[in-house]
Write an enzyme that holds these catalytic residues in place. Structure first.
Site, PDB file in Angstrom:
ATOM      1  N   LYS A   1      35.277  21.303 -45.584  1.00 40.57           N
ATOM      2  CA  LYS A   1      36.310  22.325 -45.737  1.00 40.57           C
ATOM      3  C   LYS A   1      36.822  22.796 -44.384  1.00 40.57           C
ATOM      4  O   LYS A   1      38.031  22.906 -44.158  1.00 40.57           O
ATOM      5  CB  LYS A   1      35.756  23.526 -46.508  1.00 40.57           C
TER       6      LYS A   1
ATOM      7  N   ARG B   1      41.633  33.627 -44.721  1.00 43.32           N
ATOM      8  CA  ARG B   1      41.894  33.893 -43.312  1.00 43.32           C
ATOM      9  C   ARG B   1      42.374  32.658 -42.555  1.00 43.32           C
ATOM     10  O   ARG B   1      43.149  32.766 -41.613  1.00 43.32           O
ATOM     11  CB  ARG B   1      40.623  34.404 -42.633  1.00 43.32           C
TER      12      ARG B   1
ATOM     13  N   ARG C   1      36.450  39.615 -37.335  1.00 41.23           N
ATOM     14  CA  ARG C   1      37.018  38.341 -36.920  1.00 41.23           C
ATOM     15  C   ARG C   1      38.493  38.477 -36.517  1.00 41.23           C
ATOM     16  O   ARG C   1      39.394  37.908 -37.147  1.00 41.23           O
ATOM     17  CB  ARG C   1      36.869  37.293 -38.028  1.00 41.23           C
ATOM     18  N   PRO C   2      38.800  39.218 -35.451  1.00 39.97           N
ATOM     19  CA  PRO C   2      40.188  39.393 -35.023  1.00 39.97           C
ATOM     20  C   PRO C   2      40.772  38.104 -34.453  1.00 39.97           C
ATOM     21  O   PRO C   2      40.040  37.155 -34.142  1.00 39.97           O
ATOM     22  CB  PRO C   2      40.079  40.467 -33.935  1.00 39.97           C
ATOM     23  N   ILE C   3      42.112  38.076 -34.305  1.00 33.90           N
ATOM     24  CA  ILE C   3      42.768  36.880 -33.779  1.00 33.90           C
ATOM     25  C   ILE C   3      43.333  37.123 -32.386  1.00 33.90           C
ATOM     26  O   ILE C   3      44.245  36.421 -31.951  1.00 33.90           O
ATOM     27  CB  ILE C   3      43.881  36.393 -34.732  1.00 33.90           C
ATOM     28  N   ASP C   4      42.783  38.085 -31.663  1.00 30.90           N
ATOM     29  CA  ASP C   4      43.307  38.392 -30.333  1.00 30.90           C
ATOM     30  C   ASP C   4      43.208  37.199 -29.389  1.00 30.90           C
ATOM     31  O   ASP C   4      44.083  37.004 -28.523  1.00 30.90           O
ATOM     32  CB  ASP C   4      42.590  39.605 -29.735  1.00 30.90           C
ATOM     33  N   GLN C   5      42.166  36.374 -29.527  1.00 33.90           N
ATOM     34  CA  GLN C   5      42.026  35.216 -28.646  1.00 33.90           C
ATOM     35  C   GLN C   5      43.083  34.154 -28.963  1.00 33.90           C
ATOM     36  O   GLN C   5      43.567  33.464 -28.058  1.00 33.90           O
ATOM     37  CB  GLN C   5      40.623  34.623 -28.774  1.00 33.90           C
TER      38      GLN C   5
ATOM     39  N   ASP D   1      26.692  29.605 -40.805  1.00 27.11           N
ATOM     40  CA  ASP D   1      27.032  29.270 -42.184  1.00 27.11           C
ATOM     41  C   ASP D   1      25.843  28.742 -42.984  1.00 27.11           C
ATOM     42  O   ASP D   1      25.946  28.536 -44.195  1.00 27.11           O
ATOM     43  CB  ASP D   1      28.169  28.245 -42.223  1.00 27.11           C
TER      44      ASP D   1
ATOM     45  N   ILE E   1      26.279  35.945 -34.764  1.00 23.73           N
ATOM     46  CA  ILE E   1      27.699  35.593 -34.849  1.00 23.73           C
ATOM     47  C   ILE E   1      28.515  36.665 -35.574  1.00 23.73           C
ATOM     48  O   ILE E   1      29.519  37.159 -35.056  1.00 23.73           O
ATOM     49  CB  ILE E   1      27.878  34.234 -35.543  1.00 23.73           C
TER      50      ILE E   1
END
Length: 422
Positions: A22, A96, A125-129, A308, A330
């Site tokens: 996946k 996401r 889990r932000p997307i700033d990177q 996971d 994590i």
């Protein structure tokens, strides 16, 4: 809404197989946006998240089709010369990973409008990177009414160092950099096998990527890419879950079409716990003893133990002889399965990011509720071991990442069925 009912009935035996990964399929499907024409992707798992990604692409003007019959694992995607470069909230909120279209849209079409994914059950889990990387390549980034909007005439290669390791951030930047002018150097890149697989597919399309699988990836931009025909790698997390199913029931199971080299940290822990694990061609066989031994584990970015697999291993350790310590590094909220395992008789104490697991001889069946994808798998595994009947509610979480798991387990001898749950 569906639920899964399990009755613990002894060891699992036989052969099964791992479906396509996946976490490799999602970015690879998004990468089709980089090359107009018809793509053929094989070994694509039929999962809720995959169906959502295909809906996102179709909303943009692509045409996706899953073949039927013996080729039902094959997906065709026709990408037009121009697309509607927007991923709406209605779809992104359900998955996401939809944010993975941000990089290819910006690179190929010069603009993108993608809903902010927000938080999720296991952490923010932000997307700033992701945005930092795109800005480094010259994209203009704006946040408007809950959407990320990007614009760029043509991205330009540049050095990018991530502040923290991010798998989807690395993948988004890879897809943006392949069409950028010049060289992009990605440092502190994610090393996961799924990142390597994406780079492999992009190179087949005509990209020039080197270093994938290490923490420094070099991308030399090209002017255009071509459609691709590619078979996706097996799912290492599904493989690990099936091996734990054999271990927790004291069984003997061969998982075919696996990826042994990508699962070494999990194999090592299962061996430490007393299981016999051998590689047979492209498969992995686990033969369990009567009861596993306690082991300590700490989740880490690849090549460490995968987060996971933490919930699944914890279900196994709840039945082990002795006391185990599980450290989660994590995600901040990835112990939500603990409360449900306790309902089944597990002896687990949580202190911050550490769980102390004191093994018990036998868990007891109980009604439990899944809180996220991997938590749902851990409860199914616990149910395979438990005395009596276990009913796992809210298994739509399970369907996001496992293709017909209950059918595979039933073929190995498990007493498990899916039911409608009001």
């Amino acid at each position: 809404m569906d639920a899964i009912v399990i009755e613990g009935n002894g060891p699992l035996h036989g052969e099964t197989y791992a479906s396509g990964a996946k976490n490799a399929a999602l970015p690879i499907l998004a990468s089709a946006l980089l090359a107009p024409g018809e793509h053929t992707f094989r070994n694509v798992p039929d999962l809720a998240d995959v169906r959502t990604m295909l809906k996102v692409l179709d909303t943009m003007g692509c045409e996706s089709q899953r073949l039927k019959g013996k080729k039902q694992d094959t997906v065709l995607i026709k990408v037009p010369q121009r697309v509607h470069p927007e991923a709406p909230y209605e779809l992104v909120k359900t998955m996401r990973a939809s944010v993975l279209v941000l990089g290819p849209l910006t690179a190929r079409y010069g603009r993108a409008r993608v809903s902010m994914p927000g938080g999720c059950a296991i952490g923010a889990r932000p997307i700033d990177q992701h945005l930092k990387g795109l800005e480094a390549l010259g994209a203009e980034v704006d946040l408007q009414e809950g959407y990320v909007e990007t614009r760029a005439k043509r991205l330009k290669g540049a050095p990018v160092t991530f502040d923290l390791i991010t798998v989807t951030g690395t993948e988004n930047l890879l897809m943006a950099a392949v069409l950028a002018k010049g060289r992009t150097l990605i440092e502190n890149a994610a090393r996961e096998p799924e990142v390597e697989e994406l780079a492999r597919v992009l190179n087949k399309m005509g990209a020039r990527i080197s270093g994938a699988g290490s923490d420094v990836i070099t991308v030399d931009g090209v002017d255009e890419l071509k459609p691709v025909d590619h078979a996706i790698i097996p799912d290492r997390i599904e493989t690990g879950t099936l091996l734990v199913a054999a271990a927790i029931t004291g069984g003997d199971v061969l998982v075919k079409r696996a990826a042994p080299e990508a699962l070494e940290p999990v194999i090592q822990k299962l061996r430490e716990a007393g299981c016999k694990v051998t590689v047979e061609g492209d498969g992995i066989r686990l033969v369990a003893g009567s009861r596993v031994h306690a082991v300590d584990v700490k989740t880490q970015e690849h090549p460490g133990f995968p987060t996971d697999m933490q919930a699944q291993l914890m279900a196994l350790l709840a039945t082990a002889h002795g006391t185990s310590v599980v450290a989660e590094t994590i995600f901040e909220n990835r112990f939500m399965h603990v409360a449900e395992l306790r309902r089944m008789g597990a002896d687990i104490a949580v202190d911050g990011h550490t769980a102390v697991v004191r093994g018990v001889a036998r868990l007891s069946g109980a009604p439990v509720m899944a809180t996220d994808l991997r938590a749902s798998a851990s409860l199914v595994l616990a149910g395979l071991h438990a005395a009596g009947k276990t009913k796992v509610a809210r298994v739509y979480h399970l369907d996001r990442g496992y293709e017909r798991l209950e059918k595979k387990l039933r073929a190995l001898g498990a007493k498990i069925r899916r039911v409608k749950d009001r």
